[in-house]
Design a protein around this motif. Structure first.
Motif, mmCIF file in Angstrom:
data_model
loop_
_atom_site.group_PDB
_atom_site.id
_atom_site.type_symbol
_atom_site.label_atom_id
_atom_site.label_comp_id
_atom_site.label_asym_id
_atom_site.label_seq_id
_atom_site.Cartn_x
_atom_site.Cartn_y
_atom_site.Cartn_z
ATOM 1 N N THR A 110 0.802 -1.276 0.194
ATOM 2 C CA THR A 110 -0.071 0.028 -0.050
ATOM 3 C C THR A 110 0.844 1.255 -0.061
ATOM 4 N N ALA A 111 2.186 1.282 0.611
ATOM 5 C CA ALA A 111 2.993 2.332 0.633
ATOM 6 C C ALA A 111 3.321 2.953 -0.746
ATOM 7 N N GLY A 112 3.355 1.950 -1.605
ATOM 8 C CA GLY A 112 3.750 2.396 -3.145
ATOM 9 C C GLY A 112 2.651 3.168 -3.802
ATOM 10 N N PHE A 113 1.680 3.313 -3.148
ATOM 11 C CA PHE A 113 0.343 4.004 -3.950
ATOM 12 C C PHE A 113 0.073 5.354 -2.813
ATOM 13 N N LEU A 114 0.762 5.583 -2.014
ATOM 14 C CA LEU A 114 0.631 6.500 -1.167
ATOM 15 C C LEU A 114 1.684 7.805 -1.094
ATOM 16 N N ASP A 115 1.384 9.084 -1.142
ATOM 17 C CA ASP A 115 2.187 10.243 -0.865
ATOM 18 C C ASP A 115 3.107 10.012 0.270
ATOM 19 N N PRO A 116 4.546 10.024 0.135
ATOM 20 C CA PRO A 116 5.377 9.601 1.306
ATOM 21 C C PRO A 116 4.805 10.416 2.597
ATOM 22 N N THR A 117 4.143 11.584 2.554
ATOM 23 C CA THR A 117 3.861 12.296 3.748
ATOM 24 C C THR A 117 2.512 11.523 4.535
ATOM 25 N N GLU A 142 5.179 2.379 9.738
ATOM 26 C CA GLU A 142 5.314 0.761 9.367
ATOM 27 C C GLU A 142 5.348 0.972 7.990
ATOM 28 N N GLN A 143 4.807 1.870 7.195
ATOM 29 C CA GLN A 143 4.716 1.730 5.777
ATOM 30 C C GLN A 143 5.995 2.401 5.064
ATOM 31 N N ALA A 144 6.373 3.276 5.827
ATOM 32 C CA ALA A 144 7.855 4.103 5.457
ATOM 33 C C ALA A 144 8.716 3.076 5.317
ATOM 34 N N GLU A 145 8.945 2.441 6.739
ATOM 35 C CA GLU A 145 10.021 1.404 6.747
ATOM 36 C C GLU A 145 9.826 0.375 5.597
ATOM 37 N N ALA A 146 8.600 -0.264 5.478
ATOM 38 C CA ALA A 146 8.571 -1.491 4.534
ATOM 39 C C ALA A 146 8.776 -0.846 3.101
#
Length: 214
Positions: free
Chosen positions: A58-65, A70-74
């Motif tokens: 899911t992190a790949g489809f979100l704005d970094p902010t 947990e998503q940022a680390e993954a």
């Protein structure tokens, strides 16, 4: 300087693995042509990458902010793999057939580097990068053989590397690798030896060809 990304996935070490042995011929020839170049090497059997998780996906489809910690680390672990692919001038993948398909460790690497909107989709970031896949197998799954319909390595990787990621993939296929150790395949040993020799020759020739191209 040129950069080669080399991925091995066989559980067997060194010469005990046909895919590793043929990939080593490619790599050695490549380095002879590019002595000042860089090789990024990942041995997925010794150092497997994480399997894709919900956070990493899911992190790949979100704005970094908008990412959770947990998503940022993954996603950071995924990003390292993606950037290695994007930096590469050429890619070399050892992909032995296990139970008709690729090793799970190689599937995990692919799941990490496939990101729609970046490495896959309308404008893939590594589009056109040459990829040489050493697809070894214990038997023969070539067109016209009894087990042709069980060939899921080239079919799978062709769909992913070419159709999804727009990479320029070519396969080298050493086959019948179980012949020397399986008494039931003893009469196929000469065919195995010929296939092995062709694969090493193909690997050396392909490395020289690509060295002139990139």
């Amino acid at each position: 300087m040129t950069t080669l990304l080399h991925i091995d996935s066989s559980v067997f070490p060194g010469e005990a693995s046909a895919s590793r042995a043929v990939a080593e011929t490619f790599r050695r020839t490549w380095q002879e042509q590019h002595p000042e170049g860089t090789v990024i090497y990942r041995d997925l059997a010794k150092d497997p990458v994480p399997h894709i998780t919900a956070d990493a996906h899911t992190a790949g489809f979100l704005d970094p902010t908008a990412r959770t910690p947990e998503q940022a680390e993954a996603f950071g672990a995924r990003l390292e793999l993606i950037e290695e692919l994007e930096r590469a001038d050429a890619v070399l993948i050892g992909a032995p057939m296990y139970n008709f398909s690729i090793p799970s460790t190689l599937k995990a690497w692919l799941d990490n580097v496939i990101l729609f909107g970046r490495t896959a989709g309308d404008a893939p970031s590594a589009k056109g990068t040459p990829v040489t896949v050493v697809a070894s197998r214990g038997g023969s799954y070539a067109p016209g053989t009894p087990r042709e319909g069980y060939e899921y390595v080239q079919n799978l990787l062709g769909a992913i590397l070419v159709d999804m990621m727009s990479l320029d993939a070519e396969f080298i296929v050493p086959e019948l690798t179980m012949a020397p150790s399986n008494p039931a395949m003893a009469e196929l040993v000469p065919l195995y030896e010929a296939s092995r020799e062709r694969a090493h020759q193909h690997a050396a020739a392909k490395a020289k060809q690509l060295a002139l191209r990139v």
